[in-house]
Design a protein around this motif. Structure first.
Motif, PDB file in Angstrom:
ATOM      1  N   GLU A 673      -5.097  18.657  15.367  1.00 59.24           N
ATOM      2  CA  GLU A 673      -6.003  17.519  15.233  1.00 59.24           C
ATOM      3  C   GLU A 673      -5.849  16.787  13.901  1.00 59.24           C
ATOM      4  O   GLU A 673      -5.946  15.567  13.838  1.00 59.24           O
ATOM      5  CB  GLU A 673      -7.463  17.973  15.392  1.00 59.24           C
ATOM      6  N   PHE A 674      -5.588  17.542  12.824  1.00 60.00           N
ATOM      7  CA  PHE A 674      -5.513  16.903  11.511  1.00 60.00           C
ATOM      8  C   PHE A 674      -4.354  15.919  11.441  1.00 60.00           C
ATOM      9  O   PHE A 674      -4.520  14.765  11.029  1.00 60.00           O
ATOM     10  CB  PHE A 674      -5.368  17.956  10.413  1.00 60.00           C
ATOM     11  N   VAL A 675      -3.168  16.367  11.833  1.00 60.61           N
ATOM     12  CA  VAL A 675      -1.996  15.495  11.775  1.00 60.61           C
ATOM     13  C   VAL A 675      -2.194  14.277  12.665  1.00 60.61           C
ATOM     14  O   VAL A 675      -1.943  13.133  12.265  1.00 60.61           O
ATOM     15  CB  VAL A 675      -0.729  16.267  12.183  1.00 60.61           C
ATOM     16  N   ASP A 676      -2.694  14.510  13.869  1.00 63.80           N
ATOM     17  CA  ASP A 676      -2.911  13.400  14.795  1.00 63.80           C
ATOM     18  C   ASP A 676      -3.956  12.436  14.250  1.00 63.80           C
ATOM     19  O   ASP A 676      -3.784  11.214  14.301  1.00 63.80           O
ATOM     20  CB  ASP A 676      -3.353  13.949  16.160  1.00 63.80           C
ATOM     21  N   TRP A 677      -5.041  12.990  13.706  1.00 68.29           N
ATOM     22  CA  TRP A 677      -6.119  12.137  13.175  1.00 68.29           C
ATOM     23  C   TRP A 677      -5.626  11.286  12.020  1.00 68.29           C
ATOM     24  O   TRP A 677      -5.876  10.081  11.965  1.00 68.29           O
ATOM     25  CB  TRP A 677      -7.290  13.024  12.737  1.00 68.29           C
ATOM     26  N   VAL A 678      -4.905  11.902  11.068  1.00 69.95           N
ATOM     27  CA  VAL A 678      -4.425  11.152   9.910  1.00 69.95           C
ATOM     28  C   VAL A 678      -3.471  10.049  10.350  1.00 69.95           C
ATOM     29  O   VAL A 678      -3.545   8.908   9.869  1.00 69.95           O
ATOM     30  CB  VAL A 678      -3.755  12.093   8.893  1.00 69.95           C
ATOM     31  N   GLN A 679      -2.589  10.357  11.279  1.00 68.70           N
ATOM     32  CA  GLN A 679      -1.613   9.355  11.705  1.00 68.70           C
ATOM     33  C   GLN A 679      -2.259   8.220  12.488  1.00 68.70           C
ATOM     34  O   GLN A 679      -1.811   7.078  12.415  1.00 68.70           O
ATOM     35  CB  GLN A 679      -0.513  10.018  12.539  1.00 68.70           C
ATOM     36  N   GLN A 680      -3.313   8.519  13.228  1.00 69.02           N
ATOM     37  CA  GLN A 680      -3.948   7.488  14.039  1.00 69.02           C
ATOM     38  C   GLN A 680      -5.024   6.718  13.274  1.00 69.02           C
ATOM     39  O   GLN A 680      -5.435   5.645  13.698  1.00 69.02           O
ATOM     40  CB  GLN A 680      -4.583   8.127  15.292  1.00 69.02           C
ATOM     41  N   SER A 681      -5.511   7.283  12.168  1.00 68.38           N
ATOM     42  CA  SER A 681      -6.574   6.622  11.415  1.00 68.38           C
ATOM     43  C   SER A 681      -5.979   5.728  10.338  1.00 68.38           C
ATOM     44  O   SER A 681      -4.773   5.661  10.149  1.00 68.38           O
ATOM     45  CB  SER A 681      -7.492   7.661  10.762  1.00 68.38           C
ATOM     46  N   ALA A 682      -6.882   5.058   9.613  1.00 76.39           N
ATOM     47  CA  ALA A 682      -6.433   4.205   8.508  1.00 76.39           C
ATOM     48  C   ALA A 682      -6.203   5.007   7.239  1.00 76.39           C
ATOM     49  O   ALA A 682      -5.774   4.446   6.228  1.00 76.39           O
ATOM     50  CB  ALA A 682      -7.476   3.117   8.257  1.00 76.39           C
ATOM     51  N   LYS A 685      -2.607   4.957   5.979  1.00 73.21           N
ATOM     52  CA  LYS A 685      -2.254   3.597   5.564  1.00 73.21           C
ATOM     53  C   LYS A 685      -2.872   3.258   4.212  1.00 73.21           C
ATOM     54  O   LYS A 685      -2.249   2.600   3.378  1.00 73.21           O
ATOM     55  CB  LYS A 685      -2.709   2.583   6.619  1.00 73.21           C
ATOM     56  N   ARG A 686      -4.114   3.713   3.982  1.00 70.86           N
ATOM     57  CA  ARG A 686      -4.738   3.467   2.684  1.00 70.86           C
ATOM     58  C   ARG A 686      -4.000   4.207   1.581  1.00 70.86           C
ATOM     59  O   ARG A 686      -3.800   3.692   0.484  1.00 70.86           O
ATOM     60  CB  ARG A 686      -6.220   3.887   2.718  1.00 70.86           C
ATOM     61  N   ALA A 687      -3.594   5.454   1.871  1.00 66.85           N
ATOM     62  CA  ALA A 687      -2.830   6.220   0.887  1.00 66.85           C
ATOM     63  C   ALA A 687      -1.488   5.543   0.617  1.00 66.85           C
ATOM     64  O   ALA A 687      -1.030   5.480  -0.531  1.00 66.85           O
ATOM     65  CB  ALA A 687      -2.620   7.647   1.375  1.00 66.85           C
ATOM     66  N   PHE A 688      -0.869   5.032   1.671  1.00 65.40           N
ATOM     67  CA  PHE A 688       0.419   4.364   1.493  1.00 65.40           C
ATOM     68  C   PHE A 688       0.259   3.096   0.661  1.00 65.40           C
ATOM     69  O   PHE A 688       1.112   2.779  -0.171  1.00 65.40           O
ATOM     70  CB  PHE A 688       1.043   4.013   2.848  1.00 65.40           C
ATOM     71  N   ARG A 689      -0.836   2.371   0.881  1.00 69.24           N
ATOM     72  CA  ARG A 689      -1.078   1.165   0.080  1.00 69.24           C
ATOM     73  C   ARG A 689      -1.085   1.506  -1.402  1.00 69.24           C
ATOM     74  O   ARG A 689      -0.482   0.813  -2.224  1.00 69.24           O
ATOM     75  CB  ARG A 689      -2.401   0.524   0.483  1.00 69.24           C
ATOM     76  N   GLU A 690      -1.741   2.621  -1.755  1.00 68.12           N
ATOM     77  CA  GLU A 690      -1.837   2.991  -3.163  1.00 68.12           C
ATOM     78  C   GLU A 690      -0.484   3.371  -3.731  1.00 68.12           C
ATOM     79  O   GLU A 690      -0.096   2.907  -4.809  1.00 68.12           O
ATOM     80  CB  GLU A 690      -2.827   4.139  -3.337  1.00 68.12           C
ATOM     81  N   VAL A 691       0.268   4.211  -3.021  1.00 65.75           N
ATOM     82  CA  VAL A 691       1.560   4.642  -3.572  1.00 65.75           C
ATOM     83  C   VAL A 691       2.560   3.496  -3.568  1.00 65.75           C
ATOM     84  O   VAL A 691       3.452   3.432  -4.433  1.00 65.75           O
ATOM     85  CB  VAL A 691       2.129   5.872  -2.816  1.00 65.75           C
ATOM     86  N   ALA A 692       2.440   2.553  -2.627  1.00 65.11           N
ATOM     87  CA  ALA A 692       3.342   1.403  -2.617  1.00 65.11           C
ATOM     88  C   ALA A 692       3.096   0.517  -3.829  1.00 65.11           C
ATOM     89  O   ALA A 692       4.035  -0.037  -4.413  1.00 65.11           O
ATOM     90  CB  ALA A 692       3.157   0.608  -1.329  1.00 65.11           C
ATOM     91  N   PHE A 714      -1.980  -6.485   4.087  1.00 65.44           N
ATOM     92  CA  PHE A 714      -1.088  -7.010   5.125  1.00 65.44           C
ATOM     93  C   PHE A 714       0.358  -6.624   4.820  1.00 65.44           C
ATOM     94  O   PHE A 714       1.097  -6.157   5.699  1.00 65.44           O
ATOM     95  CB  PHE A 714      -1.229  -8.529   5.204  1.00 65.44           C
ATOM     96  N   SER A 715       0.763  -6.789   3.565  1.00 63.38           N
ATOM     97  CA  SER A 715       2.139  -6.454   3.179  1.00 63.38           C
ATOM     98  C   SER A 715       2.422  -4.972   3.330  1.00 63.38           C
ATOM     99  O   SER A 715       3.457  -4.578   3.891  1.00 63.38           O
ATOM    100  CB  SER A 715       2.394  -6.883   1.724  1.00 63.38           C
ATOM    101  N   THR A 716       1.516  -4.130   2.826  1.00 64.88           N
ATOM    102  CA  THR A 716       1.762  -2.686   2.881  1.00 64.88           C
ATOM    103  C   THR A 716       1.706  -2.171   4.315  1.00 64.88           C
ATOM    104  O   THR A 716       2.466  -1.273   4.671  1.00 64.88           O
ATOM    105  CB  THR A 716       0.766  -1.923   2.004  1.00 64.88           C
ATOM    106  N   ASP A 717       0.838  -2.739   5.145  1.00 66.98           N
ATOM    107  CA  ASP A 717       0.758  -2.294   6.545  1.00 66.98           C
ATOM    108  C   ASP A 717       2.048  -2.620   7.292  1.00 66.98           C
ATOM    109  O   ASP A 717       2.534  -1.809   8.107  1.00 66.98           O
ATOM    110  CB  ASP A 717      -0.434  -2.951   7.246  1.00 66.98           C
ATOM    111  N   LEU A 718       2.604  -3.802   7.029  1.00 69.13           N
ATOM    112  CA  LEU A 718       3.869  -4.159   7.669  1.00 69.13           C
ATOM    113  C   LEU A 718       4.979  -3.193   7.272  1.00 69.13           C
ATOM    114  O   LEU A 718       5.736  -2.692   8.121  1.00 69.13           O
ATOM    115  CB  LEU A 718       4.267  -5.590   7.280  1.00 69.13           C
ATOM    116  N   ILE A 719       5.088  -2.928   5.969  1.00 70.50           N
ATOM    117  CA  ILE A 719       6.133  -2.022   5.482  1.00 70.50           C
ATOM    118  C   ILE A 719       5.898  -0.616   6.009  1.00 70.50           C
ATOM    119  O   ILE A 719       6.847   0.093   6.394  1.00 70.50           O
ATOM    120  CB  ILE A 719       6.168  -2.045   3.941  1.00 70.50           C
ATOM    121  N   TYR A 720       4.633  -0.199   6.041  1.00 68.34           N
ATOM    122  CA  TYR A 720       4.296   1.132   6.552  1.00 68.34           C
ATOM    123  C   TYR A 720       4.795   1.296   7.993  1.00 68.34           C
ATOM    124  O   TYR A 720       5.419   2.313   8.338  1.00 68.34           O
ATOM    125  CB  TYR A 720       2.787   1.318   6.485  1.00 68.34           C
TER     126      TYR A 720
END
Length: 809
Positions: A673-682, A685-692, A714-720
């Motif tokens: 559930e954890f892996v699925d939840w993290v991948q399906q939730s925001a 993406k929020r963590a990726f925005r910060e590291v990007a 918008f930019s980080t979500d596209l790249i993600y």
């Protein structure tokens, strides 16, 4: 090893005479630090608040500059807070001027004017006070090698505040670069609250060689005088702010010279300030201070405090560390402190002297927080500090540092890797991982290398890496930094006067005519632009701005002590009558778990079925667990409705009874559930925005303009999405996963809980709600109540819960 201190006579006469004129004598640990410097060794000073740590850190510098005056930079002082750097400059200038020394001392932070920054690189002062981010930017200039060539000492103040996080990673890399520029550089770190001195010695040392760092420990100071403020009525069942005590807090402010009232969040600071102002019958001068206020507003308040013009100041962690205002004789903590180390830091602002007890008052928000406050007081008395966890350095920080090095000069890959490995957080960095980071900085990685906007580095035929175009240097310096806050809008009046900033997400909920509290005022929105919230003052009732990511986790140290209280009735005689009665009825009605047990209660109520787990792992972990458990309840056909949590418990509720909670708490929930939840939730993406942003993949600032939060997202979500599809092993996706697991979900504490759940769970099925469940169940409905609505209905519901839970049949 600990050095034998030299006699005071080994000090230059200017210093000896200055001490004598003040009627002082240097303390033993201050002379110890001088001896460490005379021997050319690195040093870690651990000394209580008010023991003169700052002077101990600077004493060798002053002695050396008196004995051998030089032009150019001698000592670099690094602090976690801009306010602390400014305060240190003020307090250090006084003795320098009193001794008539020709020593220039300046600050360099994000608030420093650009013309002064430019001048400092050409003609630096002998002592420069800065932050990790500003140091990293200095190191990105080609003249950094010249500026730092003669650097003798770096002093890291309040080292515990950032050594174990990303800012510590950046500073550790910066120190490695400085050591390469000035091989004889001596490293010094100062702190009052270090639980693991050897861990910090290893972090401070070049190449992690702990034997090169001498530990100096200060003498113990007077024990603090800490009290728990009890309400005039009964301790509340819920809440976490202590707002009920506003009149009592004002009464304390009235009886002291100067009081700092600490709050755990910026939103709470604004709320408490308003409560205190309403209760301020004597019209005492009060102020508010937090990181979202404008520089002008913060400096005005800091100046008023330094001049003794305020009787009370409501503040957040922006003033936790080291700031020394001599007239502060009381500290009040609103709500539980969440950690004994944090409490010690905050109460140290009161009576900032070694031989005088700090006076502090803790105002618990509810009954669990009373136990937490008592646990914190016991921990402080026992000298127990919260553990610090050192971990591998973050890869997004490393990418930013590599880019800074390239901006300064071309570099050799192997030489830079050796330098980076000399920093403890990156000591185990493999050549393969470094190659991945380097190639990300070069062109964004495999999936992005076709785009020119990511082609930042190139490798010459001689093997040296260099910047491809000067525009990337400007881009780096505009956007470098480790603290990635939510995008903010300025709050300003029509005349242009700026009060500070609020998060874009909060501003999006506002419309012209709406009101909110900020900077101690009630404000009405006149218009909302892309970068500004234009306001005017009003007397109408108002909302409080919310800020994301500001909730402090409950430390495991205090959580363990609270568990101990529950299991030991002999302790209860120390508690107020209503807290003792609460625990006694719980003991009669259900069970009070021992420290090694996980109590899970289930009971029906008004057509719903509830499950409450008392795991004491903190709000962040409980929020994540609530998401996972309700998802598993759904797959098991238990028809969940929702969940609520606090620092102490998680409550899930649904339409069907839960016969076996163990099935909901199995460790494989983190694999499935954890892996699925993290991948399906925001979340990811929020963590990726910060590291990007930190890694330099996406810029927040372009010349003359700052991008809006929507543009960055918008930019980080596209790249993600591109990376997830075409390069799932990308270095920034790895960094985002590490952030999401370790910080955003407290997954380490979550994993420990799930690992022990099956063996330690006590399931008690009850006919109705238990007393222990009341504090968390009163949260149902509160978090979603509309702003401005009356709390009457919710209070009535809480009273019904209490009556039901405390009834003994």
């Amino acid at each position: 090893m600990t050095q034998v201190p030299p006699p005071a006579s080994s000090l230059p006469s200017d210093l000896t005479n200055w001490f004598s004129a003040k009627g002082w004598a240097p303390r033993r640990h201050q002379l110890d630090m001088l001896a460490v410097a005379r021997n050319g060794e690195h040093g870690l000073l651990v000394a209580t608040t008010g023991a003169g740590k700052t002077l101990a850190g600077f004493l060798p510098t002053l002695a050396e500059l008196i004995e051998s005056p030089i032009e150019g930079l001698h000592t670099l002082y690094v602090s976690p807070l801009k306010a602390l750097a400014v305060d240190i400059q003020r307090n250090l200038l006084a003795p320098v001027e009193e001794m008539g020394l020709d020593i220039r001392i300046e600050t360099r932070t994000g608030d420093t004017p650009s013309d002064r920054k430019a001048r400092q690189r050409i003609r630096p002062p002998q002592i420069l006070l800065t932050t990790p981010e500003s140091l990293s930017l200095l190191l990105s200039y080609p003249d950094a090698a010249t500026m730092f060539a003669g650097l003798k000492t770096i002093v890291v103040d309040e080292v515990h505040a950032f050594a174990t996080g990303k800012r510590g990673d950046l500073l550790s890399l910066g120190m490695a670069r400085l050591q390469a520029i000035a091989p004889g550089l001596r490293r010094v770190a100062l702190s009052a609250t270090v639980a693991d001195p050897d861990g910090y010695r290893a972090w401070l040392a070049p190449d992690g060689d702990i034997d090169t760092v001498t530990l100096v420990q200060g003498d113990p100071g007077a024990p603090p005088n800490i009290a728990i403020l009890l309400p005039e009525g009964r301790i509340p069942w819920s809440g976490h702010s202590g707002r009920y005590a506003a009149e009592q807090v004002i009464a304390e402010i009235e009886t002291h010279k100067t009081t700092i009232v600490f709050c755990n969040t910026r939103a709470l600071a604004e709320l408490i300030f308003q409560d205190l102002w309403k209760a301020n019958a004597m019209n005492l001068p009060l102020g508010v201070h937090h990181g979202s206020l404008s520089l002008e507003a913060r400096r005005k308040v800091e100046g008023a405090m330094a001049d003794g013009k305020l009787r009370g100041l409501v503040a957040t962690a922006s003033l936790d560390l080291g700031v020394d205002w001599g007239d502060v004789d009381c500290v009040i903590q609103m709500g539980a402190p969440k950690g004994s180390s944090r409490l010690l830091q905050r109460i140290g602002r009161s009576n900032h002297r070694l031989d005088e007890s700090s006076e502090a008052i803790v105002v618990p928000g509810n009954r669990f927080e009373y136990l937490e406050a008592r646990a914190a007081l016991d921990a402080v008395e026992a000298g127990e500090l919260d553990a610090d966890v050192f971990r591998m350095g973050a890869l997004d920080v490393l990418a930013q540092h590599v880019m800074a090095c390239a901006c300064a000069a071309p570099f050799d890959q192997a030489v830079l890797l050796d330098e980076i490995r000399s920093a403890l957080p990156y000591s185990a960095l493999t050549a393969e991982t470094f190659d991945q980071v380097l190639h990300f900085v070069r062109d964004g990685g495999y999936a992005l290398q076709a785009y020119d906007k990511f082609k930042r580095l190139t490798q010459d035929t001689d093997g040296m890496w260099r910047i491809t175009h000067p525009k990337f240097i400007a881009q780096h310096r505009l956007n470098a930094g480790i603290i990635v806050e939510a995008t903010m809008l300025s709050v300003r009046f029509k005349n242009g006067r700026t009060l500070g900033r609020v998060e874009e997400a909060f501003a999006a909920t506002m419309s012209p005519g709406d009101t909110f509290f900020f900077a101690g005022m009630s404000l009405e929105v006149e218009r909302i632009d892309t970068e500004d919230l234009v306001v005017r003052a009003t007397a109408r009732p108002a909302r409080i701005p919310s800020y994301g990511g500001s909730r402090m986790p409950l430390s495991t140290n205090l959580a363990d002590r609270v568990r101990g209280f529950l299991a030991d009735p002999s302790e209860w005689a120390r508690f107020p009558d209503d807290v003792r009665e609460w625990l006694e009825v719980q003991q009669a009605r259900s069970i009070l778990p021992s420290p090694g047990q996980l109590l899970v209660e289930t009971f029906p109520r008004e057509g719903r079925h509830y499950m409450v787990a008392y795991s004491f792992e903190g709000w962040n972990a409980h929020q994540s667990l609530g998401m996972l458990v309700t998802r598993r309840m759904e797959t098991q056909g238990l028809r969940p409705i929702g969940f609520v949590s606090n620092d102490y418990a998680l409550a899930c509720f649904g339409l069907d009874p839960i016969p076996d909670p163990r099935a909901l708490f199995s460790p494989d929930i983190l694999e499935d559930e954890f892996v699925d939840w993290v991948q399906q939730s925001a979340l990811l993406k929020r963590a990726f925005r910060e590291v990007a942003v930190i890694g330099g993949l996406v810029e927040r600032q372009i010349p003359g303009k700052r991008k809006t939060g929507r543009q960055v997202t918008f930019s980080t979500d596209l790249i993600y999405d591109v990376l997830r599809k075409y390069e799932p092993a990308h270095i920034l996706l790895q960094a985002a996963w590490a952030d999401a697991r370790a910080r955003m979900t407290d997954v380490g504490r979550l994993a420990n809980l799930l690992d022990r759940a099956a063996d330690t769970m006590l399931h008690v099925d009850l006919p109705r709600i238990s007393p222990l469940a009341v504090p968390v169940l009163t949260l149902i409905g509160r978090e979603k109540v509309a702003q401005g609505m009356s709390d009457d209905a919710l209070l009535e519901e809480a009273e019904v819960l209490v009556a039901e839970a405390m009834r003994v049949d």
